[in-house]
Motif scaffolding. Sequence first.
Motif, mmCIF file in Angstrom:
data_model
loop_
_atom_site.group_PDB
_atom_site.id
_atom_site.type_symbol
_atom_site.label_atom_id
_atom_site.label_comp_id
_atom_site.label_asym_id
_atom_site.label_seq_id
_atom_site.Cartn_x
_atom_site.Cartn_y
_atom_site.Cartn_z
ATOM 1 N N PRO A 131 16.287 2.075 -0.366
ATOM 2 C CA PRO A 131 16.503 1.728 -1.778
ATOM 3 C C PRO A 131 15.764 2.654 -2.743
ATOM 4 O O PRO A 131 16.287 2.973 -3.819
ATOM 5 N N PHE A 132 14.568 3.107 -2.365
ATOM 6 C CA PHE A 132 13.852 4.070 -3.207
ATOM 7 C C PHE A 132 14.570 5.422 -3.188
ATOM 8 O O PHE A 132 14.690 6.094 -4.213
ATOM 9 N N ASN A 133 15.017 5.799 -2.002
ATOM 10 C CA ASN A 133 15.750 7.056 -1.843
ATOM 11 C C ASN A 133 16.991 7.065 -2.737
ATOM 12 O O ASN A 133 17.246 8.036 -3.468
ATOM 13 N N GLN A 134 17.748 5.973 -2.695
ATOM 14 C CA GLN A 134 18.966 5.891 -3.495
ATOM 15 C C GLN A 134 18.658 5.816 -4.987
ATOM 16 O O GLN A 134 19.388 6.370 -5.821
ATOM 17 N N THR A 135 17.555 5.149 -5.351
ATOM 18 C CA THR A 135 17.144 5.100 -6.752
ATOM 19 C C THR A 135 16.881 6.507 -7.276
ATOM 20 O O THR A 135 17.307 6.868 -8.382
ATOM 21 N N ALA A 136 16.169 7.300 -6.465
ATOM 22 C CA ALA A 136 15.911 8.684 -6.852
ATOM 23 C C ALA A 136 17.226 9.444 -7.035
ATOM 24 O O ALA A 136 17.412 10.171 -8.019
ATOM 25 N N HIS A 137 18.128 9.253 -6.092
ATOM 26 C CA HIS A 137 19.427 9.940 -6.160
ATOM 27 C C HIS A 137 20.194 9.542 -7.419
ATOM 28 O O HIS A 137 20.761 10.400 -8.115
ATOM 29 N N LEU A 138 20.217 8.236 -7.726
ATOM 30 C CA LEU A 138 20.939 7.757 -8.900
ATOM 31 C C LEU A 138 20.360 8.335 -10.179
ATOM 32 O O LEU A 138 21.083 8.593 -11.152
ATOM 33 N N CYS A 139 19.044 8.556 -10.175
ATOM 34 C CA CYS A 139 18.361 9.103 -11.355
ATOM 35 C C CYS A 139 18.297 10.627 -11.341
ATOM 36 O O CYS A 139 17.531 11.225 -12.111
ATOM 37 N N LYS A 140 19.066 11.244 -10.430
ATOM 38 C CA LYS A 140 19.175 12.704 -10.337
ATOM 39 C C LYS A 140 17.846 13.357 -9.950
ATOM 40 O O LYS A 140 17.541 14.484 -10.371
ATOM 41 N N MET A 141 17.053 12.629 -9.164
ATOM 42 C CA MET A 141 15.781 13.140 -8.673
ATOM 43 C C MET A 141 15.907 13.522 -7.201
ATOM 44 O O MET A 141 16.829 13.087 -6.504
ATOM 45 N N GLU A 142 14.953 14.312 -6.739
ATOM 46 C CA GLU A 142 14.894 14.675 -5.323
ATOM 47 C C GLU A 142 13.909 13.743 -4.624
ATOM 48 O O GLU A 142 12.756 13.629 -5.038
ATOM 49 N N TYR A 143 14.368 13.073 -3.571
ATOM 50 C CA TYR A 143 13.489 12.161 -2.828
ATOM 51 C C TYR A 143 12.854 12.921 -1.668
ATOM 52 O O TYR A 143 13.547 13.500 -0.825
ATOM 53 N N LEU A 144 11.523 12.899 -1.614
ATOM 54 C CA LEU A 144 10.774 13.612 -0.575
ATOM 55 C C LEU A 144 10.364 12.666 0.545
ATOM 56 O O LEU A 144 10.317 11.445 0.340
ATOM 57 N N PRO A 145 10.041 13.187 1.723
ATOM 58 C CA PRO A 145 9.560 12.323 2.804
ATOM 59 C C PRO A 145 8.312 11.560 2.368
ATOM 60 O O PRO A 145 7.489 12.081 1.605
ATOM 61 N N PRO A 146 8.145 10.325 2.836
ATOM 62 C CA PRO A 146 7.005 9.518 2.403
ATOM 63 C C PRO A 146 5.690 9.937 3.051
ATOM 64 O O PRO A 146 5.684 10.564 4.113
ATOM 65 N N PHE A 147 4.589 9.579 2.383
ATOM 66 C CA PHE A 147 3.260 9.662 2.990
ATOM 67 C C PHE A 147 2.998 8.291 3.606
ATOM 68 O O PHE A 147 3.034 7.281 2.899
ATOM 69 N N VAL A 148 2.760 8.252 4.918
ATOM 70 C CA VAL A 148 2.652 6.970 5.618
ATOM 71 C C VAL A 148 1.371 6.914 6.456
ATOM 72 O O VAL A 148 1.069 7.854 7.188
ATOM 73 N N VAL A 149 0.655 5.811 6.315
ATOM 74 C CA VAL A 149 -0.521 5.546 7.151
ATOM 75 C C VAL A 149 -0.205 4.322 8.000
ATOM 76 O O VAL A 149 0.063 3.239 7.462
ATOM 77 N N HIS A 150 -0.222 4.485 9.311
ATOM 78 C CA HIS A 150 0.065 3.393 10.242
ATOM 79 C C HIS A 150 -1.234 2.796 10.801
ATOM 80 O O HIS A 150 -2.300 3.396 10.708
ATOM 81 N N GLU A 151 -1.093 1.626 11.404
ATOM 82 C CA GLU A 151 -2.178 0.951 12.141
ATOM 83 C C GLU A 151 -3.440 0.772 11.300
ATOM 84 O O GLU A 151 -4.557 0.989 11.762
ATOM 85 N N THR A 152 -3.251 0.342 10.075
ATOM 86 C CA THR A 152 -4.398 0.231 9.170
ATOM 87 C C THR A 152 -5.371 -0.869 9.589
ATOM 88 O O THR A 152 -6.544 -0.828 9.212
ATOM 89 N N TYR A 153 -4.923 -1.851 10.365
ATOM 90 C CA TYR A 153 -5.807 -2.946 10.783
ATOM 91 C C TYR A 153 -6.811 -2.507 11.846
ATOM 92 O O TYR A 153 -7.830 -3.158 12.051
ATOM 93 N N ASN A 154 -6.511 -1.415 12.537
ATOM 94 C CA ASN A 154 -7.360 -0.996 13.658
ATOM 95 C C ASN A 154 -8.069 0.327 13.393
ATOM 96 O O ASN A 154 -8.518 0.985 14.327
ATOM 97 N N MET A 155 -8.184 0.701 12.141
ATOM 98 C CA MET A 155 -8.627 2.052 11.841
ATOM 99 C C MET A 155 -10.139 2.128 11.614
ATOM 100 O O MET A 155 -10.720 1.293 10.923
ATOM 101 N N SER A 156 -10.765 3.148 12.206
ATOM 102 C CA SER A 156 -12.190 3.374 12.004
ATOM 103 C C SER A 156 -12.433 3.945 10.612
ATOM 104 O O SER A 156 -11.528 4.459 9.957
ATOM 105 N N GLU A 157 -13.690 3.876 10.179
ATOM 106 C CA GLU A 157 -14.034 4.413 8.860
ATOM 107 C C GLU A 157 -13.781 5.913 8.800
ATOM 108 O O GLU A 157 -13.317 6.433 7.782
ATOM 109 N N ASP A 158 -14.072 6.617 9.903
ATOM 110 C CA ASP A 158 -13.820 8.061 9.943
ATOM 111 C C ASP A 158 -12.340 8.366 9.780
ATOM 112 O O ASP A 158 -11.956 9.309 9.076
ATOM 113 N N MET A 159 -11.509 7.570 10.443
ATOM 114 C CA MET A 159 -10.068 7.800 10.363
ATOM 115 C C MET A 159 -9.548 7.484 8.962
ATOM 116 O O MET A 159 -8.703 8.209 8.425
ATOM 117 N N ILE A 160 -10.064 6.434 8.352
ATOM 118 C CA ILE A 160 -9.666 6.086 6.990
ATOM 119 C C ILE A 160 -9.991 7.236 6.033
ATOM 120 O O ILE A 160 -9.154 7.650 5.220
#
Length: 201
Positions: A131-160
Amino acid sequence: MAKVLIQFAHPTLSKSSIQKTLETYCRKVKGVTFNDLYEYYPDLYIDVKREQKLLSQHDIIIFQHPFYWYSSPPILKQWQDLVLEYNWAYGPEGNALAGKQMLNAISCGGGREAYKETGYNRFPVTQFLLPFNQTAHLCKMEYLPPFVVHETYNMSEDMINSYGENYARVLQSLVNEEFQPIHYQDVEYINELTPVPSFSH
């Protein structure tokens, strides 16, 4: 140099170590404007003209948020409904956002393996973000790949902190216009272009 606007939405930020860290790091990057929607609109009354002016002043729009129920916190949907007006953002005369770029920056509790056809969530993150991708398209914008952080519940402080540094590098590269369309062809997430080192949880 590109100007980056982060539209941030987290209703319970005090409970999120990863989002607080991402905020800390992104605020250090020159050329980035951080717009905390829940902080600015505690009554949920969105100033449409202010938001449209901010959009007009920036080249890259990032929706930064936790991945709540495979989407975003509700204020972002309300923001879209009100701010992206017909014949302003889309429609025959709606060219205000044409040529700009857009992406999501999200944090997920589940691991990457859970976001596959054979995984717990059955679909990749990028499909949930269509839906975000299509919103960008409808508004004549370029949709880029997302920035994603997985496994946030198990993450060490160093990894965060490592993800915070990674986010800052991505933002700096966007500001410096270092990424070209060819760079996005073989990556699912934009953070793969500036990978984080491996840590044990």
